[in-house]
Structure formats: structure tokens, C-alpha cells
Motif scaffolding. Structure first.
Motif, PDB file in Angstrom:
ATOM      1  N   SER A  50      -9.658   3.790 -13.309  1.00 31.07           N
ATOM      2  CA  SER A  50      -8.878   2.559 -13.179  1.00 31.07           C
ATOM      3  C   SER A  50      -7.534   2.841 -12.505  1.00 31.07           C
ATOM      4  N   ARG A  51      -6.913   3.934 -12.925  1.00 24.44           N
ATOM      5  CA  ARG A  51      -5.646   4.300 -12.275  1.00 24.44           C
ATOM      6  C   ARG A  51      -5.871   4.626 -10.807  1.00 24.44           C
ATOM      7  N   SER A  52      -7.010   5.340 -10.535  1.00 23.83           N
ATOM      8  CA  SER A  52      -7.307   5.675  -9.144  1.00 23.83           C
ATOM      9  C   SER A  52      -7.554   4.412  -8.320  1.00 23.83           C
ATOM     10  N   ASN A  53      -8.286   3.428  -8.944  1.00 25.36           N
ATOM     11  CA  ASN A  53      -8.512   2.170  -8.234  1.00 25.36           C
ATOM     12  C   ASN A  53      -7.198   1.448  -7.947  1.00 25.36           C
ATOM     13  N   ARG A  54      -6.314   1.488  -8.951  1.00 24.83           N
ATOM     14  CA  ARG A  54      -5.015   0.849  -8.718  1.00 24.83           C
ATOM     15  C   ARG A  54      -4.255   1.560  -7.606  1.00 24.83           C
ATOM     16  N   ASP A  55      -4.379   2.906  -7.584  1.00 26.23           N
ATOM     17  CA  ASP A  55      -3.729   3.649  -6.502  1.00 26.23           C
ATOM     18  C   ASP A  55      -4.341   3.285  -5.154  1.00 26.23           C
ATOM     19  N   LEU A  56      -5.729   3.148  -5.160  1.00 24.03           N
ATOM     20  CA  LEU A  56      -6.382   2.778  -3.898  1.00 24.03           C
ATOM     21  C   LEU A  56      -5.972   1.373  -3.459  1.00 24.03           C
ATOM     22  N   GLU A  57      -5.871   0.478  -4.447  1.00 29.56           N
ATOM     23  CA  GLU A  57      -5.438  -0.866  -4.097  1.00 29.56           C
ATOM     24  C   GLU A  57      -4.010  -0.852  -3.549  1.00 29.56           C
ATOM     25  N   GLN A  58      -3.190  -0.006  -4.168  1.00 30.11           N
ATOM     26  CA  GLN A  58      -1.825   0.126  -3.641  1.00 30.11           C
ATOM     27  C   GLN A  58      -1.845   0.694  -2.229  1.00 30.11           C
ATOM     28  N   PHE A  59      -2.776   1.660  -2.027  1.00 27.96           N
ATOM     29  CA  PHE A  59      -2.898   2.217  -0.686  1.00 27.96           C
ATOM     30  C   PHE A  59      -3.349   1.146   0.300  1.00 27.96           C
ATOM     31  N   ALA A  60      -4.330   0.300  -0.166  1.00 27.72           N
ATOM     32  CA  ALA A  60      -4.782  -0.766   0.723  1.00 27.72           C
ATOM     33  C   ALA A  60      -3.626  -1.709   1.058  1.00 27.72           C
ATOM     34  N   TYR A  61      -2.814  -1.988   0.060  1.00 27.17           N
ATOM     35  CA  TYR A  61      -1.653  -2.854   0.304  1.00 27.17           C
ATOM     36  C   TYR A  61      -0.719  -2.203   1.317  1.00 27.17           C
ATOM     37  N   VAL A  62      -0.450  -0.901   1.106  1.00 26.07           N
ATOM     38  CA  VAL A  62       0.439  -0.195   2.033  1.00 26.07           C
ATOM     39  C   VAL A  62      -0.166  -0.155   3.424  1.00 26.07           C
ATOM     40  N   ALA A  63      -1.524   0.115   3.454  1.00 25.44           N
ATOM     41  CA  ALA A  63      -2.168   0.211   4.764  1.00 25.44           C
ATOM     42  C   ALA A  63      -2.132  -1.113   5.496  1.00 25.44           C
ATOM     43  N   SER A  64      -2.264  -2.221   4.717  1.00 25.55           N
ATOM     44  CA  SER A  64      -2.304  -3.524   5.369  1.00 25.55           C
ATOM     45  C   SER A  64      -0.925  -4.038   5.753  1.00 25.55           C
ATOM     46  N   HIS A  65       0.091  -3.541   5.113  1.00 24.27           N
ATOM     47  CA  HIS A  65       1.438  -4.014   5.416  1.00 24.27           C
ATOM     48  C   HIS A  65       2.308  -2.908   6.012  1.00 24.27           C
ATOM     49  N   ASP A  66       2.605  -1.901   5.176  1.00 22.55           N
ATOM     50  CA  ASP A  66       3.579  -0.894   5.581  1.00 22.55           C
ATOM     51  C   ASP A  66       3.090  -0.034   6.734  1.00 22.55           C
ATOM     52  N   LEU A  67       1.761   0.350   6.735  1.00 22.86           N
ATOM     53  CA  LEU A  67       1.284   1.223   7.809  1.00 22.86           C
ATOM     54  C   LEU A  67       1.019   0.435   9.091  1.00 22.86           C
ATOM     55  N   GLN A  68       0.474  -0.765   8.949  1.00 21.30           N
ATOM     56  CA  GLN A  68       0.132  -1.508  10.150  1.00 21.30           C
ATOM     57  C   GLN A  68       1.360  -2.089  10.862  1.00 21.30           C
ATOM     58  N   GLU A  69       2.418  -2.337  10.091  1.00 23.61           N
ATOM     59  CA  GLU A  69       3.603  -2.906  10.727  1.00 23.61           C
ATOM     60  C   GLU A  69       4.163  -1.979  11.816  1.00 23.61           C
ATOM     61  N   PRO A  70       4.455  -0.678  11.512  1.00 20.86           N
ATOM     62  CA  PRO A  70       4.930   0.185  12.610  1.00 20.86           C
ATOM     63  C   PRO A  70       3.869   0.397  13.679  1.00 20.86           C
ATOM     64  N   LEU A  71       2.539   0.393  13.236  1.00 19.31           N
ATOM     65  CA  LEU A  71       1.478   0.577  14.223  1.00 19.31           C
ATOM     66  C   LEU A  71       1.442  -0.599  15.188  1.00 19.31           C
ATOM     67  N   ARG A  72       1.626  -1.834  14.653  1.00 17.07           N
ATOM     68  CA  ARG A  72       1.666  -2.981  15.547  1.00 17.07           C
ATOM     69  C   ARG A  72       2.861  -2.910  16.510  1.00 17.07           C
ATOM     70  N   LYS A  73       3.974  -2.421  15.976  1.00 14.39           N
ATOM     71  CA  LYS A  73       5.147  -2.290  16.861  1.00 14.39           C
ATOM     72  C   LYS A  73       4.887  -1.287  17.967  1.00 14.39           C
ATOM     73  N   VAL A  74       4.301  -0.141  17.599  1.00 14.92           N
ATOM     74  CA  VAL A  74       3.990   0.867  18.621  1.00 14.92           C
ATOM     75  C   VAL A  74       3.050   0.283  19.668  1.00 14.92           C
TER      76      VAL A  74
END
Length: 551
Positions: A283-307
Motif C-alpha cells: 500500500s505504501r509502495s502504491n502510494r509512492d507510485l501514485e505520487q510518482f505518477a502525480y510527479v510524472a504528470s505534473h512536475d516532470l512533464q512541465e520542464p519536458l514541455r518547456k524543453v
């Protein structure tokens, strides 16, 4: 000393009773035959003999009376009873000799016959002759003097004969009665033997079966109440003792199995505890993965879109102003950013399957395939392709996932088309038991059977990306969607032309599958597109070829 078994005891008792009843039956039969013979003798010999002896005395008296009457009257008609009596006497004597073998009767019969003959010769015939000669006085004198005493001797012999036949009759009657009494006694004895045998069997069963079995049942109940360590001991016949030994062996086996079960229960409890810990960790790992998905969809893609956006701006504004190598470097950067964005989008789509769920509903696959064909109509027009389907079933599932499945499979058929013919895609279904067998077939370039398992592996590609674009995740997504719906998917390696993807879905799904916790509610369902670029939809790899492509 070895105890007799219950069966042996009952067999011995039955043998004794059977022997006694056989002896009684034989005696009864013998007595019945003797009684019947005595009764026959009494009815056919002694009885008629007694009757004939009385009749014989009557016949002799009739002879004397006829002779006296003739001496008085002198009429020949009066002598008729005399002559008839003589004939009847002879008949009776002959008949009586045929009815008996008793020496006393035969002796008295001979004596009577001799005295009667002498009386007729010496008295009766002389008196008749004197009467016929006209000497009635002489006839009277003969009859009154010597005739009376001589006839008394005849009468005495007849009476003695009658008395002897009465003795024989009484003896035969008594013998018959004795035989009947013996017969009744034998029957009563048989009844007594049967009753005693029944009582003996009852007592034997009560003592050797019922009582030990009741005691054994009580011991078994005590064990059943939880006294598993208690040894069962019962006295009785060998069968009951062996039964107790078998129950003891069963008790020991149950005790051993119970120990094993208890140990397994402890191990199961420990395993459950570990599973709970692992579930918490998962469950903790799933929450971490969900957090990763959130980061990937927002924090990681934002600089990638800018690049990607600024690289595209550099490409549009400064194209031709720099040297040819700079233009090439900028193109490489734009292509890499776009490919990275497609990979992230496809990976997020793959991870959302089974987590971002709206529950199973009735899904009409005819409508799903029609929608997929409508979405890909522009692509079909570009390649002059055709999509056909008919009689597809209604299944339980998530319509968006099934729509993405068929869209990816049909898109791959168009992408991996044969260069020498227009692409054709055929979707068909068949009911087999409790399953629907669905086929997606095309006339494309096909897949070698050796790669049948590799095409469903994530990021697995069989062709260079410059020849067939895509990320290589499409068939992996298709496989995960099918498995999420409780089905199977594989490549038909026996297809003669093109590619045939086989799909099996349950015809009846009893309930929605258990779903993991939902991803964070603030995650976007569809990733935003990069600036100056349309949103990317991951396309499934062709069933026969493999890789995931962006449309």
C-alpha cells in the motif's frame, strides 16, 4: 486362551439349535408317521374287527332262534335266518381272519368256528331233522337238554372273541393317543428350543454386542468432546476389541493431524501477519507510485514541455539561420523531447489500468468497435483500409479500456500494413462454453512465430523506430487490459496471412474485480499535450508485430 468371536459363538449356538430342531423334526416326523399308521390300523382293521365280532355273536344268536322257532312251528320259512346266518358266519370269520394277525384273536376265532360247527352238527341239524320227521317233541328235547349248554359254550367263545377285539381296539386307541401326545410334546419342545435360543441370542447380543458398543460409544463421545489423549479400552468379543483398536488408531491419527493442523494454523497466522505487513508495504509502495505518477504528470512533464516547446521555437525561428549541423541538433532535441513525452504518457496509461476504474458495466463490443472504426476513419482513408465486424457480443467490463484495446489493435493493423495491398481488418467472435473467443485479423506483414511471446512485453520492439514509429508498449497495454477483465490474449502462430490476435473474455462475470485504491484525485485522467503539438494517444502495437506506437 483365545476368545471366541461373536460370529463363532452365534454360529455355534445356531448349530446347536439347528441340531436340536433337526432331531425334534425327525422325531416329530417319525411320530406322525407312526400315529398315522396306528390311526389307519384302528380305522381299517381293529374297528371293523370289533364290529364284526359283535355282528358274529348276533348271527349265532339268530341261528339258535331260527332253529327253536322251526322246532315249534315246523315251517321252513322260519329256517331262513338259520341258513343266512350260517353263510354270514362264514363270511365274517373269513373277513376277520383277513383283518388281524393277533394270535389270541385267531385262536378264539378258530375255537368259535369249531364250537359253532359242532353245535350245528350235534344240536341244530338233529333238531331240524327230528322236526321234519314229525318228532317235534324229540326236537324240543334236543334243544332243551344238551342244546342249551352247547350253545352257551358258543356264546362264551363269541363273547371272548368280542372282548379280545375290544382289548385290541382300546390298545390301538391308546397308542394313537400316545403318539398324538408325543407329537404335541415334540412341537412344544421345538417351541421351547426356539424361545430359549432366541433368549440366548438376545442375552448374547446384549452382553457381547450392545453393552460393549454402548461403552465404546461413550468412550468415543468423550474423545469427540476433546479428550483426544484418552485411550479407548473396551472389553467384549474380538470384533468389538478390534473396532476399539481401530478407533484408537484413528484417534491417534486425528491427534497427529490435529497437531499438524495446529502447527499449520500457527504458520498460517504468521504468514497472514507477514502478508499484512507486505500489504501495508505494498500500500505504501502504491502510494509512492501514485505520487510518482502525480510527479510524472505534473512536475516532470512541465520542464519536458518547456524543453520541447522552446526547441520547437528554435527550430521554427532559426531554421536556416544556423549551419546545417545546428539545425540537425535542434531536430534531434525536438524529436527526443517528443519521444520522451510519448513514453511518459504511455507509461502512465499502462499504470492506470485497474487503478483508475469506474466499475464494470455491460459493454456492447459492436458499438465499441464501431466507435474505434470511427476514430480511425481518417487513418483508413489515408491507407485505403477497410474495417469489418459482425455479431460481436456484449460483455462486462470497462468501456474506455475496451475501446482503447480495439483502437490500438486496429491502429497497429493499419501501421503494419503490407506494402503491396490495401489493409483489411476483420473482427469476429464465437461463443465457446462460458467464454467469448474474439479474433482481430488483418492482411499485414505478420509476425514471425518466434516473436509470439515478445510482442506483449513492455517497450519491446521488433522494428527500428525510424521504420515504424512508436514506444513499444501498445500490446503490453492490450494484455494488461484483457487480464484485468479476466481473459487471455495471444498471437495465433498458425495464421497463413497477416496477423491474427486471439482474445478470450468471460461470457459471465459474477462481480466486479477487487480494485486497488484509486490514484490521487488530483491526477489528470489525460495528460496535457505539449505546446504547439496535439495530445498523444498511445496506440497498441499490431497484434502480429508488437510495438506500441503513437498515432
Amino acid at each position: 486362551m483365545v476368545k471366541w468371536t461373536l460370529g463363532r459363538r452365534i454360529t455355534a449356538l445356531c448349530a446347536v439349535v439347528g441340531l436340536l430342531l433337526t432331531l425334534i423334526a425327525m422325531a416329530t416326523a417319525s411320530t406322525a408317521v407312526a400315529s398315522r399308521e396306528r390311526a389307519r390300523t384302528l380305522m381299517e382293521q381293529v374297528g371293523p374287527l370289533r364290529t364284526d365280532s359283535g355282528h358274529l355273536l348276533t348271527v349265532l344268536v339268530d341261528q339258535q332262534t331260527a332253529v327253536r322257532g322251526y322246532a315249534l312251528i315246523g315251517s321252513d320259512n322260519v329256517l331262513t335266518p338259520y341258513h343266512d346266518g350260517v353263510a354270514e358266519e362264514k363270511r365274517l370269520i373269513t373277513e376277520m381272519r383277513g383283518l388281524t394277525r393277533d394270535p389270541a384273536v385267531l385262536a378264539r376265532l378258530s375255537e368259535l368256528e369249531a364250537r359253532a360247527a359242532a353245535w350245528r352238527t350235534d344240536i341244530a341239524e338233529r333238531a331240524i331233522s327230528a322236526t321234519r320227521a314229525g318228532r317235534a317233541g324229540d326236537a324240543q328235547a334236543i334243544l332243551s337238554t344238551a342244546g342249551g349248554s352247547r350253545f352257551d359254550e358258543v356264546r362264551a367263545s363269541a363273547t371272548a372273541l368280542r372282548d379280545r377285539t375290544s382289548v385290541l381296539r382300546d390298545a390301538a386307541t391308546e397308542q394313537t393317543r400316545g403318539a398324538l401326545r408325543l407329537l404335541v410334546a415334540l412341537l412344544v419342545l421345538a417351541v421351547i428350543v426356539v424361545v430359549v435360543a432366541g433368549l440366548a441370542v438376545t442375552l448374547l447380543l446384549r452382553r457381547l454386542v450392545i453393552s460393549p458398543v454402548v461403552n465404546l460409544a461413550g468412550e468415543v463421545r468423550r474423545v469427540a468432546r476433546g479428550e483426544y489423549e484418552r485411550k479407548i479400552e473396551v472389553e467384549g468379543p474380538p470384533e468389538v476389541v478390534r473396532l476399539a483398536e481401530d478407533i484408537n488408531a484413528m484417534r491417534q491419527q486425528i491427534l497427529a493431524d490435529l497437531g499438524t493442523v495446529r502447527q499449520a494454523h500457527l504458520q498460517l497466522e504468521e504468514a497472514n501477519r507477514l502478508l499484512e505487513q507486505q500489504a501495508e508495504e505494498l500500500s505504501r509502495s502504491n502510494r509512492d507510485l501514485e505520487q510518482f505518477a502525480y510527479v510524472a504528470s505534473h512536475d516532470l512533464q512541465e520542464p519536458l514541455r518547456k524543453v520541447a516547446s522552446f526547441c520547437q521555437l528554435l527550430q521554427r525561428r532559426y531554421a536556416g539561420q544556423l549551419d546545417e549541423r545546428a539545425d540537425q541538433y535542434i531536430a534531434f532535441a525536438v524529436d527526443g523531447a517528443q519521444r520522451m513525452q510519448r513514453l511518459i504518457n504511455d507509461l502512465l496509461a499502462f499504470s492506470r489500468i485497474g487503478r483508475m476504474t469506474s466499475g464494470f458495466t455491460e459493454v456492447d463490443l459492436d458499438r465499441v468497435v464501431a466507435d474505434a472504426a470511427a476514430q480511425l476513419s481518417w487513418r483508413a482513408e489515408q491507407v485505403d483500409g477497410a474495417i469489418t465486424w459482425s455479431d460481436l457480443p456484449t460483455v462486462r467490463g470497462e468501456e474506455p479500456l475496451l475501446s482503447a484495446l480495439f483502437t490500438n489493435l486496429i491502429s497497429n493493423s493499419f501501421k503494419f500494413r503490407h506494402p503491396d495491398r490495401a489493409p483489411e481488418v476483420r473482427v469476429s467472435a464465437e461463443r465457446v462454453g462460458d467464454e467469448w473467443h474474439i479474433s482481430v485479423a488483418d492482411n499485414g506483414i505478420g509476425v514471425e512465430p518466434a516473436y509470439a511471446d515478445k510482442i506483449f512485453v513492455i517497450f519491446q520492439r521488433l522494428h527500428p523506430k525510424n521504420e515504424y514509429p512508436g514506444t513499444g508498449i501498445g500490446l503490453a497495454i492490450a494484455k494488461k487490459i484483457i487480464e484485468y477483465h479476466g481473459g487471455r490474449i495471444w498471437l495465433d502462430t498458425e495464421a497463413r496471412e497477416g496477423t491474427v490476435i486471439r482474445i478470450v473474455l468471460p461470457a459471465v462475470v459474477p462481480a466486479d474485480p477487487l480494485q486497488p485504491e484509486h490514484a490521487p484525485t488530483d491526477l489528470p485522467a489525460v495528460l496535457p499535450a505539449a505546446p504547439d503539438q496535439p495530445a498523444l494517444i498511445p496506440a497498441a502495437a499490431d497484434g502480429a508485430r508488437t510495438e506500441e506506437t503513437g498515432s
